[in-house]
Design a protein around this motif. Sequence first.
Motif, PDB file in Angstrom:
ATOM      1  N   MET A 274     -28.611 -35.747 -48.144  1.00 19.14           N
ATOM      2  CA  MET A 274     -29.484 -34.574 -48.083  1.00 19.14           C
ATOM      3  C   MET A 274     -28.748 -33.339 -47.545  1.00 19.14           C
ATOM      4  SD  MET A 274     -32.367 -34.907 -49.402  1.00 19.14           S
ATOM      5  CE  MET A 274     -32.377 -36.343 -50.479  1.00 19.14           C
ATOM      6  N   ASP A 275     -28.000 -33.545 -46.489  1.00 15.87           N
ATOM      7  CA  ASP A 275     -27.293 -32.403 -45.923  1.00 15.87           C
ATOM      8  C   ASP A 275     -26.088 -32.061 -46.798  1.00 15.87           C
ATOM      9  OD1 ASP A 275     -25.926 -30.525 -44.562  1.00 15.87           O
ATOM     10  OD2 ASP A 275     -26.113 -31.502 -42.613  1.00 15.87           O
ATOM     11  N   LYS A 276     -26.301 -31.058 -47.629  1.00 18.90           N
ATOM     12  CA  LYS A 276     -25.265 -30.743 -48.612  1.00 18.90           C
ATOM     13  C   LYS A 276     -23.985 -30.237 -47.963  1.00 18.90           C
ATOM     14  CE  LYS A 276     -28.293 -30.319 -52.448  1.00 18.90           C
ATOM     15  NZ  LYS A 276     -28.308 -30.027 -53.885  1.00 18.90           N
TER      16      LYS A 276
END
Lengths: 188, 188, 188, 188
Positions: free
Chosen positions: B1-3
């Motif tokens: 999720m945390d790009k």
Amino acid sequence: MDKKQQIMDVAIELFAKRGYENTPISAICKHSNVSKGLAFHHFENKEGLLREVFLRMAQIIEEVGDNVDLVNEELSTKERFVSHLEKIFLSMTCAEHKLYYQFDFQVLCQPALRTLLKDLFDERYQLMLESFQSILNDIPSADSLVDSHMLIAELDGIALNYLFAEDEYPLTKIKQRFIKKHLLLLGL
Amino acid sequence: MDKKQQIMDVAIELFAKRGYENTPISAICKHSNVSKGLAFHHFENKEGLLREVFLRMAQIIEEVGDNVDLVNEELSTKERFVSHLEKIFLSMTCAEHKLYYQFDFQVLCQPALRTLLKDLFDERYQLMLESFQSILNDIPSADSLVDSHMLIAELDGIALNYLFAEDEYPLTKIKQRFIKKHLLLLGL
Amino acid sequence: MDKKQQIMDVAIELFAKRGYENTPISAICKHSNVSKGLAFHHFENKEGLLREVFLRMAQIIEEVGDNVDLVNEELSTKERFVSHLEKIFLSMTCAEHKLYYQFDFQVLCQPALRTLLKDLFDERYQLMLESFQSILNDIPSADSLVDSHMLIAELDGIALNYLFAEDEYPLTKIKQRFIKKHLLLLGL
Amino acid sequence: MDKKQQIMDVAIELFAKRGYENTPISAICKHSNVSKGLAFHHFENKEGLLREVFLRMAQIIEEVGDNVDLVNEELSTKERFVSHLEKIFLSMTCAEHKLYYQFDFQVLCQPALRTLLKDLFDERYQLMLESFQSILNDIPSADSLVDSHMLIAELDGIALNYLFAEDEYPLTKIKQRFIKKHLLLLGL
DNA sequence: TATGAATGAGCTTTCATTCAT
DNA sequence: TATGAATGAAAGCTCATTCAT
């Protein structure tokens, strides 16, 4: 006059100082007053230039130790061991070689370049290994192969730190402790 | 999720495997399924990405030794010295760190990159120096400063040769000889 | 044949019609059937192209008046003054120059571009100032410096309005009134 | 508190100082402490912002002259003419307007921007034309339409040169010569 | 009203390499 | 052997704009 030589001399300097990838051929041409066309006439491509430059560099470095006789029968094993190390430290200190060594490490540590010159590296490593082993073989307490690997690695590390250190690096003192340490290990 | 994290993870891998200069941002984006725009949203430029990646990498590596107590009063000087070396060899062997160390050497040996991260290198070197000195200071026969420099350099060299060797490298045997040698030198 | 010239010709036209910032080099290349690489072979960068284009443009414009002799001793002061103005109006009307003048104003009024070419603007202004002063100095009722500034400014304004007006602009009538007005002011 | 206003104030300043094309929306947001999202909430797009900014700017400039009565019956034609010119010169000198006028010329001279705001320019020009004509119509020797066009153009030119001159520009002296000249022409 | 992550098109520029001369 | 014009692919980076929250 020999433009091919000029190109190589400039190339080795720029490669070492700026890095291979950051040195466009155009820069090499500008610094050696040569047209781009000529550069590609003498070298197949940039990688070809790198290879020739690397070979020449290795050759120059090796010339230093060539006049020293490794198998001088007059010397004791200990003397031969110490003189071999001294020779390596000497070459390391040689101002003119500094650039070459830096370039050498650069190629060694960059995956793409390393791959490109793998055969040359391997060959050279083998030679160094053998020259250390030929000495250590005469020393009972030595683990000839392992110790040779270790010596090469340690010398690499010392060179690396010395070459890239900016302020004065205590190379002479390190050399002394280094030699002393190995004489102890080898019981000499 | 945390790009942003994804980008960094991919970057560190590609930088290490292909080299910084041979890794276009576009490749990093492709591998992390992210647009180029986003990469430049999170990092000022490629150099900024390099810096953040390098910091994160250093942090990951350091975490290994953090749970080991350097000033454990229960341990003798010799034990502390040996355990310190063991720890370093351990970190070196850790498969997950291999990539990181290779990248580390790459940056170290490439003039442009080295300059860029000079402050980080200097800081880390200082820390290593101090941790060795704090141990060697307790040993009368040691030349605390010189020996620390030497130890760091030698370990660097061993790591370098181990990391880039393709076939099996006798690291364990080297470690044993290495430790033995230094204990002799220090008279422990 | 001369691709550098082609590039400049296309550049000047597109810069004038679309604006410098809205004209990508790629468009210039497309219109002159030239690769992007070549454009950067001939010009250091886009700003360099702008500079060369601007110089060439100024040169073309100036060629118009060159065959007219300003210090023709046969002419009276009044005649010289009037013919100087006529010449300027003539150049303004020249269809081929319209694009150039529009481009000129564009650069003049865009802070970034103006700064870039400041030296060229200053030099040209100085020349115009001197040519007006050299005429007005012979007229007692003239305030040579102030009137020269004023004349230049007014002519600028007339050119500006003429160039950017879409429908027919009464330039001829304005020219007549303009000349008449100044002859009155100067008492000629 | 009124963020929309903040955005516009910053936009007008940056547009004027750096040029419209060189002012990214992100810069405007940064300077006005506003998110990009909000900017696009208040303005359809960058062109929309330009339009609103231009309208507001024109409005601010016009406010200066609003309290002056153009059709004051107490004044003679000559007095009305002179006071009209004085007003224009006054507005030009107003320090706070300098930026606005510079921006105005910038838009005028950049084809893309000019097209975008053509309707606003035309409307404003028409108003100026009419206000001059309404005065000149009372003067028999005037060519009301042509002279109005000429006056506008000349004033434009003087403003242009004054605004973009770096060192002190002799505006006051020019104003005096300018008014004198036109009174002569009009036989006032 | 307000944020900022996310996108994608497009820009300037670089550079190894080719080729006619 | 020698030149440099010419190419084209790809690089780093910018920016208007959208959208989920």
